[in-house]
Design an enzyme around this catalytic site. Structure first.
Site, PDB file in Angstrom:
ATOM      1  N   CYS A 136       0.657  -1.101   0.090  1.00 49.21           N
ATOM      2  CA  CYS A 136      -0.062   0.185   0.064  1.00 49.21           C
ATOM      3  C   CYS A 136       0.781   1.261  -0.001  1.00 49.21           C
ATOM      4  O   CYS A 136       1.382   1.528  -0.927  1.00 49.21           O
ATOM      5  CB  CYS A 136      -0.878   0.086   1.151  1.00 49.21           C
ATOM      6  SG  CYS A 136      -2.398   1.072   0.974  1.00 49.21           S
ATOM      7  N   HIS A 169      -3.997  -5.438   0.969  1.00 51.42           N
ATOM      8  CA  HIS A 169      -3.565  -5.701   2.203  1.00 51.42           C
ATOM      9  C   HIS A 169      -3.891  -7.023   2.429  1.00 51.42           C
ATOM     10  O   HIS A 169      -4.674  -7.862   3.125  1.00 51.42           O
ATOM     11  CB  HIS A 169      -4.198  -5.035   3.099  1.00 51.42           C
ATOM     12  CG  HIS A 169      -3.849  -3.661   3.212  1.00 51.42           C
ATOM     13  ND1 HIS A 169      -2.829  -2.989   3.793  1.00 51.42           N
ATOM     14  CD2 HIS A 169      -4.413  -2.297   2.570  1.00 51.42           C
ATOM     15  CE1 HIS A 169      -2.502  -1.770   3.639  1.00 51.42           C
ATOM     16  NE2 HIS A 169      -3.715  -1.439   2.829  1.00 51.42           N
ATOM     17  N   GLU A 212      -1.726  -8.733   4.365  1.00 56.09           N
ATOM     18  CA  GLU A 212      -1.194  -9.038   5.823  1.00 56.09           C
ATOM     19  C   GLU A 212      -2.139  -8.798   6.855  1.00 56.09           C
ATOM     20  O   GLU A 212      -1.992  -9.172   8.046  1.00 56.09           O
ATOM     21  CB  GLU A 212      -0.169  -7.901   6.048  1.00 56.09           C
ATOM     22  CG  GLU A 212      -0.595  -6.553   6.495  1.00 56.09           C
ATOM     23  CD  GLU A 212      -1.079  -5.651   5.361  1.00 56.09           C
ATOM     24  OE1 GLU A 212      -1.265  -4.404   5.386  1.00 56.09           O
ATOM     25  OE2 GLU A 212      -1.154  -6.109   4.200  1.00 56.09           O
TER      26      GLU A 212
END
Length: 261
Positions: free
Chosen positions: A116, A202, A204
């Protein structure tokens, strides 16, 4: 804004690629991965969990708190620069230094992943523009992802839906390869040189992070194009398994070694 990938390469090429790019991730290389975070309370989330589960140590730095970034990555296995509230265009001294610092992994050809904001910083460092959608649309929630031919040759498995939390995107840097695209923000993943990667989405994100983001950042849910809070959790229940599989394979591809080596 979307770029369509119309190159339907032969399936045999994809099968050959999948066999060729079969990587393992372990702690044989005892040097840590440098982790760069942009808030005092931020964590490396599932990226950190996957790396540590495979025996990879982490060296966490927060430039916003005054932590320095190393002048060389000789003592590190590679680096991951995460997202955060700032814009890559902000002029805070530590953010400007961080964008400039990206010359280190690029010059040394060390494994690098920008997520990002980290991807936007990498794009900016490489001379590409970073900015909002021309119609003011934000991606906050789950949105479609399409790998390009380059992406499929690099990685055999890509998720069809990924979690997003951004209102700025980036142009594809000169010399970079687009690996995946989306509808509103066409550049969702790219590679540059031998070992640098950037992703807009994202993977993660943990469940705890989703609770935290949609609570503390609830005003983002009102942006044009954003999804309601319930959609975020419903989407995770439906789409998360392929995202986790992709993340484990992608981290092994970046920071691991070929299994046949």
């Amino acid at each position: 804004m979307a770029f369509q990938d119309t190159d339907n390469s032969a399936p045999n090429a994809m099968e050959t690629s999948a066999a060729k790019h079969n990587y393992r991730l372990d702690g044989a290389d005892q040097r840590p991965v440098l982790v760069v975070l942009h808030q005092e309370t931020s964590t490396p989330g599932r990226v950190g969990q996957v790396l540590e589960q495979h025996g990879v140590r982490l060296d966490i730095r927060r430039p916003v708190m005054g932590d320095p970034l190393p002048e060389t990555l000789e003592g590190h296995r590679g680096a991951v620069v995460f997202g955060g509230p700032p814009s890559a265009n902000d002029t805070d001294a530590h953010l400007v230094r961080e964008v400039d610092w990206m010359d280190v992994p690029l010059r040394e050809e060390k494994p690098f992943l920008g997520i990002c904001l980290g991807a936007q910083m990498l794009a900016k460092h490489l001379g590409a523009s970073v900015g909002p959608h021309p119609e003011g649309l934000a991606e906050v929630g789950y949105y479609p992802l399409r790998p390009t031919t380059e992406g499929r040759l690099l990685m055999p498995h890509w998720p069809g839906m990924v979690y997003q939390w951004h209102r700025e995107g980036f142009e594809l840097p000169s010399g970079a390869r687009r690996l995946a695209e989306g509808d509103w923000y066409p550049n969702q993943a790219f590679s540059y040189g031998k070992a640098a990667y950037g992703v807009q989405f994202h993977a993660e994100l943990t469940l705890a992070m989703m609770h935290r983001w949609t609570t503390r950042g609830h005003e983002r849910l009102n942006l044009a194009g954003a999804q309601g809070r319930r959609q975020h959790f419903d989407g995770r229940a439906i789409y998360d398994a392929p995202v986790r599989r992709w993340l484990e394979e992608f981290l092994a591809r970046i920071f691991g070694e070929p299994k046949n080596s």
